[in-house]
Every structure is written in C-alpha cells, then in structure tokens.
Enzyme design. Structure first.
Site, PDB file in Angstrom:
ATOM      1  N   HIS A 308       0.357   6.379  40.070  1.00 12.33           N
ATOM      2  CA  HIS A 308      -0.303   5.895  38.861  1.00 12.33           C
ATOM      3  C   HIS A 308      -1.350   4.874  39.263  1.00 12.33           C
ATOM      4  O   HIS A 308      -1.127   4.113  40.209  1.00 12.33           O
ATOM      5  CB  HIS A 308       0.716   5.254  37.907  1.00 12.33           C
ATOM      6  CG  HIS A 308       0.199   5.128  36.520  1.00 12.33           C
ATOM      7  ND1 HIS A 308      -0.564   4.059  36.114  1.00 12.33           N
ATOM      8  CD2 HIS A 308       0.294   5.970  35.459  1.00 12.33           C
ATOM      9  CE1 HIS A 308      -0.897   4.244  34.851  1.00 12.33           C
ATOM     10  NE2 HIS A 308      -0.401   5.399  34.428  1.00 12.33           N
ATOM     11  N   ASP A 366       5.400  11.583  33.373  1.00 13.23           N
ATOM     12  CA  ASP A 366       5.258  13.038  33.303  1.00 13.23           C
ATOM     13  C   ASP A 366       6.251  13.776  34.184  1.00 13.23           C
ATOM     14  O   ASP A 366       6.442  14.975  34.042  1.00 13.23           O
ATOM     15  CB  ASP A 366       3.828  13.448  33.694  1.00 13.23           C
ATOM     16  CG  ASP A 366       2.841  13.014  32.637  1.00 13.23           C
ATOM     17  OD1 ASP A 366       3.211  13.034  31.460  1.00 13.23           O
ATOM     18  OD2 ASP A 366       1.713  12.651  32.993  1.00 13.23           O
TER      19      ASP A 366
HETATM   20  N1  CMC Z   1       0.812  12.802  45.815  1.00 14.86           N
HETATM   21  C1  CMC Z   1       0.390  12.510  47.068  1.00 14.86           C
HETATM   22  N2  CMC Z   1      -0.438  11.489  47.382  1.00 14.86           N
HETATM   23  C2  CMC Z   1      -0.886  10.742  46.357  1.00 14.86           C
HETATM   24  C3  CMC Z   1      -0.503  10.976  45.027  1.00 14.86           C
HETATM   25  C4  CMC Z   1       0.384  12.055  44.766  1.00 14.86           C
HETATM   26  N3  CMC Z   1       0.768  12.331  43.519  1.00 14.86           N
HETATM   27  N4  CMC Z   1      -1.094  10.085  44.213  1.00 14.86           N
HETATM   28  C5  CMC Z   1      -1.825   9.301  45.003  1.00 14.86           C
HETATM   29  N5  CMC Z   1      -1.703   9.693  46.321  1.00 14.86           N
HETATM   30  C6  CMC Z   1      -2.318   9.045  47.478  1.00 14.86           C
HETATM   31  C7  CMC Z   1      -3.786   9.408  47.594  1.00 14.86           C
HETATM   32  O1  CMC Z   1      -3.981  10.530  48.406  1.00 14.86           O
HETATM   33  C8  CMC Z   1      -4.378   8.157  48.197  1.00 14.86           C
HETATM   34  O2  CMC Z   1      -4.129   8.194  49.592  1.00 14.86           O
HETATM   35  P1  CMC Z   1      -5.168   7.477  50.612  1.00 14.86           P
HETATM   36  O3  CMC Z   1      -5.137   6.023  50.290  1.00 14.86           O
HETATM   37  O4  CMC Z   1      -4.600   7.795  51.970  1.00 14.86           O
HETATM   38  O5  CMC Z   1      -6.504   8.112  50.362  1.00 14.86           O
HETATM   39  C9  CMC Z   1      -3.510   7.015  47.596  1.00 14.86           C
HETATM   40  O6  CMC Z   1      -2.258   7.631  47.255  1.00 14.86           O
HETATM   41  C10 CMC Z   1      -4.118   6.391  46.331  1.00 14.86           C
HETATM   42  O7  CMC Z   1      -4.445   7.454  45.421  1.00 14.86           O
HETATM   43  P2  CMC Z   1      -5.707   7.465  44.452  1.00 14.86           P
HETATM   44  O8  CMC Z   1      -6.021   8.866  44.086  1.00 14.86           O
HETATM   45  O9  CMC Z   1      -6.787   6.623  45.078  1.00 14.86           O
HETATM   46  O10 CMC Z   1      -5.099   6.677  43.216  1.00 14.86           O
HETATM   47  P3  CMC Z   1      -5.654   6.708  41.734  1.00 14.86           P
HETATM   48  O11 CMC Z   1      -5.219   5.435  41.132  1.00 14.86           O
HETATM   49  O12 CMC Z   1      -7.101   7.030  41.727  1.00 14.86           O
HETATM   50  O13 CMC Z   1      -4.885   7.954  41.069  1.00 14.86           O
HETATM   51  C11 CMC Z   1      -3.349   9.278  39.880  1.00 14.86           C
HETATM   52  C12 CMC Z   1      -3.802   7.850  40.208  1.00 14.86           C
HETATM   53  C13 CMC Z   1      -2.282   9.219  38.767  1.00 14.86           C
HETATM   54  C14 CMC Z   1      -4.542  10.088  39.374  1.00 14.86           C
HETATM   55  C15 CMC Z   1      -2.754   9.924  41.149  1.00 14.86           C
HETATM   56  O14 CMC Z   1      -1.632   9.181  41.604  1.00 14.86           O
HETATM   57  C16 CMC Z   1      -2.371  11.396  40.932  1.00 14.86           C
HETATM   58  O15 CMC Z   1      -3.231  12.264  41.072  1.00 14.86           O
HETATM   59  N6  CMC Z   1      -1.061  11.684  40.604  1.00 14.86           N
HETATM   60  C17 CMC Z   1      -0.632  13.017  40.278  1.00 14.86           C
HETATM   61  C18 CMC Z   1      -1.033  13.354  38.836  1.00 14.86           C
HETATM   62  C19 CMC Z   1      -0.153  12.664  37.820  1.00 14.86           C
HETATM   63  O16 CMC Z   1       1.058  12.659  37.904  1.00 14.86           O
HETATM   64  N7  CMC Z   1      -0.802  12.086  36.788  1.00 14.86           N
HETATM   65  C20 CMC Z   1      -0.113  11.458  35.649  1.00 14.86           C
HETATM   66  C21 CMC Z   1      -0.340   9.988  35.550  1.00 14.86           C
HETATM   67  S1  CMC Z   1       0.783   9.207  34.379  1.00 14.86           S
HETATM   68  C22 CMC Z   1       0.376   9.860  32.823  1.00 14.86           C
HETATM   69  C23 CMC Z   1      -1.024   9.622  32.404  1.00 14.86           C
HETATM   70  O17 CMC Z   1      -1.533   8.494  32.504  1.00 14.86           O
HETATM   71  O18 CMC Z   1      -1.659  10.564  31.891  1.00 14.86           O
END
Ligand code: CMC
Length: 431
Positions: A308, A366
């Site tokens: 998140h 989720d």
């Molecule tokens: N699985 C594997 N690696 C992950 C994941 C994951 N689900 N989420 C983040 N990472 C890694 C990512 O690769 C990155 O690694 P590095 O620093 O080596 O590049 C690090 O963690 C930080 O990730 P980010 O993409 O920079 O973080 P963000 O804050 O931009 O993204 C997120 C947040 C929710 C989009 C992301 O965690 C994600 O894609 N999760 C899966 C989708 C999901 O479950 N979304 C629902 C969110 S809760 C309900 C809502 O708000 O709608």
C-alpha cells in the site's frame, strides 16, 4: 487554514526563500509552496504525489506506520464493530455521529431515493451482455447527469445535498442491475423495508420466481465490507473526483470519473485481480514459484492484495476483513476451500519473507474482501463495483468539502518539460 507556525528555508543559487509551514492536528508538518513559483520562479516535482498534500481536509486520517485509519477521529475497527454503513456515511458527510433522530431521518432520506428513473433501464439495455459491470457503472453514473437535472447546480448547497443522497441511495441499485443485466436476469427493484446491505444482496440474488430471504450474518458481512471501504482520504479515485470537480463539472460526471479510476488493478480492481491470482496459483505447493516471481525485478508480476502507498504496517481494514472472512466461511461451511488454503499459506509465507518484510508489504483490504465476496456468491467482476458502491460516500464527502471551501481553485498541475524546444515546421517533402 490554520496559522502558519514556522517557516522552512529554501536556497536556490545562493538566494534564500522562506516558505510558511502548517501543523496538522495529526501527521507530518506541511510546507506551503503555493507562492514558490511567483517568488522563486521554480516548480516542485512530485509525480505520484508521494510528498504532496493536494488539499486540507477534516474527514479521514491515516497513519501508515501505525496502521491507523480514523474517520472524523473515530478508529475504523470501532466503527466496523459498533456502527453500521449508513451511520458511517452520516459521520463522513456531516462530521459527527448522528443522534437517533438524525440517523432515522438520514436513513429514511437514503431509503426513499433507492429507485432509478424508469427510463434508465433502456440505458442498461444498450450495453452488450458481456460488458464488465464497472463499464456499465461508469456509463450509468455519468448518465445520471442527464436524468437528474435538478441536482446538477454545484453552487446551490441544496442541490449538492440532493445529489449526494441520490448517489448514495442509487449506487447499490445501479451495481445490482449491472450484475443482473450481465447474467441475463430481470432487474430486481429495491425494497425500502430492508436495510442498505440486505437490499443490495436481494437486488443481486433474488429472482421474481422465488422468495429471497437475506441471511443476517451475510447482510452484516456485506455492511462491514461497505463500511471498511467507505473512505480513504486522498487516494487515486478520490483525488480524481476532486480534480474533475475543480473545473465545476456536475457531481454525477465527477463520481463517474472516480469510478473509472477505481477500476484499475493498482486500486479498486485489486480485489478482482487478487482472487484471480489465488485461483491461478491453484495449489499451496505452487506458492514459492509466485513468491519468487513477485520478487523478480524483471517480472511484472506482483502479489495482488499486498502493499500500500500509505500503510507500512498491517492495513487496519484487512484485520477486520480477515475476521469477517472467517465468520462468513464458517457460516457457509466452506472453511477449507482451495482458494482459502492458498490465501492463508500465501499470507504466512509472504509475512515471513525478507523481501516483503523489508519493503513493508502487508496484506491490504483487498486480500480478504474477494474471499468473502466469492463465498457470498458474487462473481469476481462484481468485486470492484461493490468497492465503488462503498466508496461513493467517501467521494461525495470529499467533493462536498471541496466545493464548500472558499479557497477552491481549478486543479492544474505543472510539469518538468523535457521535450523539444521551439523549432520551425518542416514541410512533408523535406522530412
Ligand atoms: N508485490 C511485489 N512487490 C511489490 C508489491 C507487491 N504487491 N507492491 C510493491 N512492491 C515492491 C515494488 O516492486 C517496489 O520495489 P523496489 O523498491 O525494489 O522498486 C516497492 O515494493 C515499492 O513499491 P511501489 O510500487 O513503489 O509502491 P507504491 O506505493 O507506488 O504502490 C501499490 C502501492 C498498492 C500500488 C502496490 O503495492 C501494488 O501494486 N500492490 C498490488 C495491488 C494492490 O493490492 N492494490 C490495492 C491497494 S489497497 C486498496 C486500494 O487502495 O484500492
């Protein structure tokens, strides 16, 4: 806005600029850069808004490190346990918990707006049968601007109130009808003697040929899902609603924009994507392969339902949702189905894996909501529409707050331009 308490200093090419700072009631202090361009001739750069407050708000507060979510100061776990969705709607919209009389009045106003304009049926029927219910919702909610002209003037507080109640009341009917249409069953009209969650379940699962009695445990679980998704401060879809409405667009069009944004798999679409992932993993013994893929930088695969932007601790909504999942599955006698086994084992492995621990990737709301919704009989395509029903009150509360704010301005971000500079047009024969 509060009084500025102190200032930050920014030095550019030896010249110092003072920036006012604000202290929030909770959370990090904020540097006010509104006059930065006028004073210093520079922009700030923050794609994804990781360090930027786009507005001030009094509605919802998240402490991502503690794993805390407060609505008007009240913790989400207390609201999920002691309150119910329509009371939380009142709290979000009006700022305080209602008295018994206020709640009765609010519930009756919502209940009396649950029907859709009869002509809207034809709008539904224009979609292909296999349309995703979110595609139908984006279209139908946007089309409400054409059906409810008398509540589109955003400068009139009364019209804003009517539009708000209409959307909270009609969204379950719209989502249920999108579902009914996709499975070729007749639309079920709302029944005003039922509570919000029971009415939604009935509109989804009743057929004219048979009586449908809503199980109170399922209705309570549905209400909890609505409650847990009701608002989440300045997330992507809420910011979309605020940006769309900053131009003065009508509320139905703006909420349709929020629904479109919610659809994506990084946001509300994650519950559908998560359940599909659990099914794709299929067997507990396949989990290590998927964990390795999630950790591989060259593989776009991510563990859906994990991570998140704000929570760097357990998502407090996920804790309640997990408990709710256990209750529902026990009631339905499906405590040990394959998807659940995979989910539990995936959670255990990921929580003890250094990659997920170091990056603070915990299960989010989720991860569990899809398991409950599937057990209730919803297809995966309905998961995000249900999120949209729940979040409508959050979008509307934030929209109302913004429109009532005398400081409201059209949202207009700037950019770091890296393209070509001024050059002369080249005739086609000379390219
Ligand atoms: N699985 C594997 N690696 C992950 C994941 C994951 N689900 N989420 C983040 N990472 C890694 C990512 O690769 C990155 O690694 P590095 O620093 O080596 O590049 C690090 O963690 C930080 O990730 P980010 O993409 O920079 O973080 P963000 O804050 O931009 O993204 C997120 C947040 C929710 C989009 C992301 O965690 C994600 O894609 N999760 C899966 C989708 C999901 O479950 N979304 C629902 C969110 S809760 C309900 C809502 O708000 O709608």
């Amino acid at each position: 806005m509060p009084e500025s308490t102190k200032t930050a200093k920014l030095t550019i090419d030896g010249q110092e600029h003072e920036l006012p700072m604000f202290s929030p009631t909770a959370g990090p202090e904020v540097i006010d850069i509104r006059k930065l361009y006028a004073d210093a001739g520079v922009f700030t750069y923050d794609p994804g808004f990781t360090s930027t407050a786009s507005c001030d708000s009094t509605i919802t507060y998240i402490d991502g490190d503690k794993g805390e979510l407060l609505h008007r100061g009240y913790p989400i776990d207390q609201l999920a346990e002691k309150s119910h969705y329509l009371e939380v709607c009142y709290l979000l919209l009006y700022g305080e918990l209602p008295t018994a009389a206020q709640l009765e009045d609010f519930e009756s106003r919502v209940t009396n707006h649950t029907m859709l304009h009869e002509q809207m049926q034809y709008f539904f029927r224009g979609f292909r049968r296999d349309a995703h219910p979110m595609a139908i919702m984006v279209g139908v909610v946007g089309a409400m601007s054409a059906f409810y002209h008398d509540s589109t003037d955003i400068t009139d507080p009364w019209q804003r109130e009517v539009a708000s109640i209409r959307m909270i009341a009609k969204m379950p009917t719209i989502a249920a009808w999108a579902y009914k249409y996709s499975i070729g069953q007749p639309f079920v009209y709302p029944r005003n003697d039922l509570d919000y969650a029971s009415n939604f379940l009935r509109m989804c699962f009743a057929v004219p040929a048979e009586d449908y009695v809503v199980d109170p445990i399922l209705s309570r679980a549905m209400d909890r899902i609505f409650t847990l998704h009701a608002d989440h401060e300045q997330n992507a879809s809420t910011s979309t609603v605020r940006l769309a409405s900053s131009s003065g667009a009508n509320p139905f069009a703006c909420i349709a924009a929020g629904i479109a944004c919610l659809w994506g798999p990084a946001h509300g679409g994650a519950n559908q994507a998560c359940l599909e992932m659990l099914k794709q993993i299929g067997e507990v013994e396949n989990i290590p392969e998927y964990i390795e893929r999630a950790k591989d930088k060259n593989d776009p695969f991510r563990l859906m339902g994990f991570g998140h932007r704000v929570y760097k601790n357990f998502d407090p909504r996920a804790k309640v949702m997990k408990q709710s999942a256990d209750e529902v599955l026990e009631l339905l006698g499906i405590e040990n189905n394959k998807v659940l086994q995979v989910a539990k084992e995936l959670e255990r492995i990921a929580l003890s894996d250094d990659y997920f621990r170091d990056k603070k990737l915990f299960p989010n709301v989720d991860f569990y909501s899809g398991i409950i919704l599937e057990a209730m009989g919803f297809p995966t395509s309905m998961f995000t529409p249900i999120f949209a029903v729940s979040r409508t009150v959050g979008w509307i509360s934030q929209w109302k707050e913004m429109i009532a704010d005398p400081q409201m301005k059209i949202g207009r971000p700037r950019q770091l331009y890296l393209g070509a500079t001024n050059r002369d047009y080249v005739d086609i024969e000379n390219r």
